[in-house]
Design an enzyme around this catalytic site. Structure first.
Site, PDB file in Angstrom:
ATOM      1  N   HIS A  76      -1.601  -1.302  -4.114  1.00 37.45           N
ATOM      2  CA  HIS A  76      -2.714  -0.784  -3.475  1.00 37.45           C
ATOM      3  C   HIS A  76      -2.654   0.695  -3.327  1.00 37.45           C
ATOM      4  O   HIS A  76      -1.539   1.177  -2.827  1.00 37.45           O
ATOM      5  CB  HIS A  76      -2.996  -1.664  -2.390  1.00 37.45           C
ATOM      6  CG  HIS A  76      -4.230  -1.360  -1.484  1.00 37.45           C
ATOM      7  ND1 HIS A  76      -5.330  -2.096  -1.972  1.00 37.45           N
ATOM      8  CD2 HIS A  76      -4.490  -0.334  -0.385  1.00 37.45           C
ATOM      9  CE1 HIS A  76      -6.273  -1.700  -1.071  1.00 37.45           C
ATOM     10  NE2 HIS A  76      -5.623  -0.676  -0.186  1.00 37.45           N
ATOM     11  N   ASP A  88      -4.771   3.824  -2.095  1.00 41.10           N
ATOM     12  CA  ASP A  88      -5.751   4.304  -1.068  1.00 41.10           C
ATOM     13  C   ASP A  88      -6.167   5.805  -1.179  1.00 41.10           C
ATOM     14  O   ASP A  88      -5.482   6.802  -0.970  1.00 41.10           O
ATOM     15  CB  ASP A  88      -5.193   4.233   0.679  1.00 41.10           C
ATOM     16  CG  ASP A  88      -5.124   2.779   0.861  1.00 41.10           C
ATOM     17  OD1 ASP A  88      -6.132   2.116   0.961  1.00 41.10           O
ATOM     18  OD2 ASP A  88      -4.117   2.521   1.615  1.00 41.10           O
ATOM     19  N   MET A 138     -12.195  -5.155   5.693  1.00 43.59           N
ATOM     20  CA  MET A 138     -11.347  -4.287   6.518  1.00 43.59           C
ATOM     21  C   MET A 138     -11.173  -4.888   7.852  1.00 43.59           C
ATOM     22  O   MET A 138     -11.953  -5.008   8.490  1.00 43.59           O
ATOM     23  CB  MET A 138     -12.009  -2.911   6.569  1.00 43.59           C
ATOM     24  CG  MET A 138     -12.140  -1.883   5.337  1.00 43.59           C
ATOM     25  SD  MET A 138     -10.606  -1.631   4.216  1.00 43.59           S
ATOM     26  CE  MET A 138      -9.500  -0.727   5.651  1.00 43.59           C
ATOM     27  N   ASP A 150      -7.275  -5.677   4.566  1.00 47.55           N
ATOM     28  CA  ASP A 150      -6.455  -4.637   4.575  1.00 47.55           C
ATOM     29  C   ASP A 150      -6.487  -3.785   5.995  1.00 47.55           C
ATOM     30  O   ASP A 150      -7.512  -3.568   6.417  1.00 47.55           O
ATOM     31  CB  ASP A 150      -7.127  -3.594   3.603  1.00 47.55           C
ATOM     32  CG  ASP A 150      -6.529  -2.288   3.411  1.00 47.55           C
ATOM     33  OD1 ASP A 150      -5.400  -2.002   3.929  1.00 47.55           O
ATOM     34  OD2 ASP A 150      -7.074  -1.566   2.682  1.00 47.55           O
ATOM     35  N   PHE A 186      -6.405   5.197   8.215  1.00 49.87           N
ATOM     36  CA  PHE A 186      -4.831   5.562   8.323  1.00 49.87           C
ATOM     37  C   PHE A 186      -4.103   4.206   8.436  1.00 49.87           C
ATOM     38  O   PHE A 186      -4.813   2.951   8.743  1.00 49.87           O
ATOM     39  CB  PHE A 186      -4.650   6.280   9.801  1.00 49.87           C
ATOM     40  CG  PHE A 186      -5.574   7.479   9.887  1.00 49.87           C
ATOM     41  CD1 PHE A 186      -4.775   8.686   9.490  1.00 49.87           C
ATOM     42  CD2 PHE A 186      -6.830   7.648  10.679  1.00 49.87           C
ATOM     43  CE1 PHE A 186      -5.298   9.933   9.495  1.00 49.87           C
ATOM     44  CE2 PHE A 186      -7.272   8.925  10.334  1.00 49.87           C
ATOM     45  CZ  PHE A 186      -6.615   9.941   9.991  1.00 49.87           C
ATOM     46  N   GLY A 217      -3.205  -3.459   9.128  1.00 50.66           N
ATOM     47  CA  GLY A 217      -2.434  -4.015  10.307  1.00 50.66           C
ATOM     48  C   GLY A 217      -2.025  -5.503   9.919  1.00 50.66           C
ATOM     49  O   GLY A 217      -1.658  -6.341  10.630  1.00 50.66           O
ATOM     50  N   MET A 239     -12.117   5.308  -0.534  1.00 49.33           N
ATOM     51  CA  MET A 239     -12.601   5.441   0.635  1.00 49.33           C
ATOM     52  C   MET A 239     -13.219   6.873   0.541  1.00 49.33           C
ATOM     53  O   MET A 239     -12.798   7.967   1.224  1.00 49.33           O
ATOM     54  CB  MET A 239     -11.700   5.460   1.692  1.00 49.33           C
ATOM     55  CG  MET A 239     -11.365   4.139   2.149  1.00 49.33           C
ATOM     56  SD  MET A 239      -9.865   3.948   3.121  1.00 49.33           S
ATOM     57  CE  MET A 239      -8.682   3.674   1.734  1.00 49.33           C
ATOM     58  N   GLY A 265       0.976  -1.824   4.368  1.00 49.50           N
ATOM     59  CA  GLY A 265       1.758  -0.459   4.249  1.00 49.50           C
ATOM     60  C   GLY A 265       2.720  -0.293   5.075  1.00 49.50           C
ATOM     61  O   GLY A 265       3.881  -0.566   4.610  1.00 49.50           O
ATOM     62  N   MET A 299      -8.743   8.714  -0.366  1.00 44.97           N
ATOM     63  CA  MET A 299      -9.424   9.065   0.829  1.00 44.97           C
ATOM     64  C   MET A 299     -10.042  10.551   0.535  1.00 44.97           C
ATOM     65  O   MET A 299      -8.981  11.536   0.081  1.00 44.97           O
ATOM     66  CB  MET A 299      -8.715   9.131   2.029  1.00 44.97           C
ATOM     67  CG  MET A 299      -8.123   7.459   2.543  1.00 44.97           C
ATOM     68  SD  MET A 299      -7.323   7.566   4.145  1.00 44.97           S
ATOM     69  CE  MET A 299      -6.613   6.239   3.949  1.00 44.97           C
ATOM     70  N   HIS A 345      -8.516   1.363  -4.065  1.00 41.68           N
ATOM     71  CA  HIS A 345      -9.354   1.314  -2.639  1.00 41.68           C
ATOM     72  C   HIS A 345     -10.017   2.668  -2.530  1.00 41.68           C
ATOM     73  O   HIS A 345      -9.407   3.548  -1.951  1.00 41.68           O
ATOM     74  CB  HIS A 345      -8.579   0.814  -1.673  1.00 41.68           C
ATOM     75  CG  HIS A 345      -9.389   0.761  -0.287  1.00 41.68           C
ATOM     76  ND1 HIS A 345      -8.973   0.634   0.826  1.00 41.68           N
ATOM     77  CD2 HIS A 345     -10.694   0.776  -0.001  1.00 41.68           C
ATOM     78  CE1 HIS A 345      -9.829   0.599   1.774  1.00 41.68           C
ATOM     79  NE2 HIS A 345     -10.796   0.584   1.247  1.00 41.68           N
ATOM     80  N   SER A 358       0.858  -1.193  -0.010  1.00 42.35           N
ATOM     81  CA  SER A 358       0.196  -0.138  -0.043  1.00 42.35           C
ATOM     82  C   SER A 358       1.002   1.266   0.022  1.00 42.35           C
ATOM     83  O   SER A 358       1.693   1.547   1.000  1.00 42.35           O
ATOM     84  CB  SER A 358      -0.883   0.148   1.308  1.00 42.35           C
ATOM     85  OG  SER A 358      -1.515   1.138   1.278  1.00 42.35           O
TER      86      SER A 358
HETATM   87  C1  DX5 Z   1      -6.450   2.105   5.872  1.00 38.43           C
HETATM   88  C2  DX5 Z   1      -5.917   1.538   4.246  1.00 38.43           C
HETATM   89  C3  DX5 Z   1      -4.937   0.721   4.091  1.00 38.43           C
HETATM   90  C4  DX5 Z   1      -3.564   1.141   4.986  1.00 38.43           C
HETATM   91  C5  DX5 Z   1      -3.162   0.006   5.618  1.00 38.43           C
HETATM   92  O1  DX5 Z   1      -7.584   2.946   5.689  1.00 38.43           O
HETATM   93  O2  DX5 Z   1      -7.044   1.210   3.575  1.00 38.43           O
HETATM   94  O3  DX5 Z   1      -4.603   0.339   2.856  1.00 38.43           O
HETATM   95  O4  DX5 Z   1      -2.672   1.443   3.954  1.00 38.43           O
HETATM   96  O5  DX5 Z   1      -1.921   0.284   6.150  1.00 38.43           O
HETATM   97  P1  DX5 Z   1      -1.294  -0.709   7.121  1.00 38.43           P
HETATM   98  O6  DX5 Z   1      -0.918  -1.909   6.477  1.00 38.43           O
HETATM   99  O7  DX5 Z   1      -0.116   0.149   7.845  1.00 38.43           O
HETATM  100  O8  DX5 Z   1      -2.244  -0.921   8.301  1.00 38.43           O
HETATM  101 ZN    ZN Z   2      -6.812   0.252   1.480  1.00 39.87          ZN
END
Ligand code: DX5
Ligand code: ZN
Length: 223
Positions: A38, A40, A142, A180, A148, A182, A73, A202, A42, A71, A14
């Site tokens: 990936h 993200d 998720m 996606d 974040f 953690g 959001m 990420g 937002m 993705h 990510s």
């Molecule tokens: C969070 C994103 C994820 C994020 C994951 O809202 O959708 O894709 O990048 O980041 P990590 O892997 O650090 O939890």
């Molecule tokens: Zn994501």
């Protein structure tokens, strides 16, 4: 639609956690023959954070031949499906909670030519997605509240992953199940055991001393 070009398990770095002043370097980590990338998006409405739009996706498109897993959001994603597809998205995932008309939005993604993904926030039950599962290429469960990077994996989402596996077995769906949030080698193994097939990460890649080794370690963890 033809099968996905890559077979799972698939790791999807990510870029949210990457250094955007060195995007080319970040993207070069992902191997197009086995990883996804990936992205993200937002909007500061659906989630509190604000990231990037089609311009950065288009930049990423120039920098990799890999599968661009976008993705969204954002509220009312239907309005921007075409723009992200034109920017080079291979897959477009929308949040069920963000759509005014889920069916119409998924159709818009399908018509754009992108793979169709549907994402569920942690508080959204599997049952809410059931009417749409037959239309999906990807179900995104998720494992953190979207918004974040760097948050803790929610292990209790694995029930939803298992429901996704069971529904697909019963009804012959063809979606891949993505997790996606953690995801690191230990949590990826937990998700893999539950049936997840695409692993977004990420921090566990880009915030490590050696991102290349971190990615290789994740690939091994889910193999
Ligand atoms: C969070 C994103 C994820 C994020 C994951 O809202 O959708 O894709 O990048 O980041 P990590 O892997 O650090 O939890
Ligand atoms: Zn994501």
């Amino acid at each position: 639609m033809a099968p996905y070009p890559l077979q799972p398990p698939i790791v999807a770095p990510s870029i949210l956690s990457a250094d955007f002043s060195r995007l080319a370097e970040a993207l070069s980590l992902a191997e197009p023959t086995r990883d996804w990338v990936h992205c993200d998006v937002m909007d500061n409405h659906f989630v509190p954070n604000l990231t990037f739009g089609p311009i950065i996706v288009a930049a990423a498109r120039k920098l990799t031949r890999g599968f661009l897993d976008v993705h969204l959001m954002i509220e009312e994603p239907e309005r921007l499906v075409k723009a992200f597809r034109e920017a080079g998205a291979d897959g477009i995932t929308v949040h069920i909670e963000a759509c005014r008309d889920v069916r119409a939005t998924l159709s818009a993604v399908r018509e754009s030519g992108a793979r169709v993904g549907l994402a569920l926030k942690p508080g959204t039950s599997f049952a809410v997605a059931e009417p749409h599962l037959a239309d999906l290429d990807l179900l995104l469960v998720m494992t953190v509240e979207p918004g974040f990077g760097g948050q803790a994996f929610m292990g209790d989402m694995m029930d939803k992953v298992r429901e996704g596996v069971a529904w697909r077995e019963r009804h012959g769906g063809r979606y891949l199940i993505e997790v996606d949030g953690g995801i690191a080698p230990d949590t990826a193994k937990v998700a893999r055991a539950a049936g997840a097939e695409v692993f977004v990460a990420g921090h566990a890649i880009y915030r490590q001393a050696n991102p290349e080794i971190a990615l290789a370690t994740l690939r091994d963890a889910v193999r």
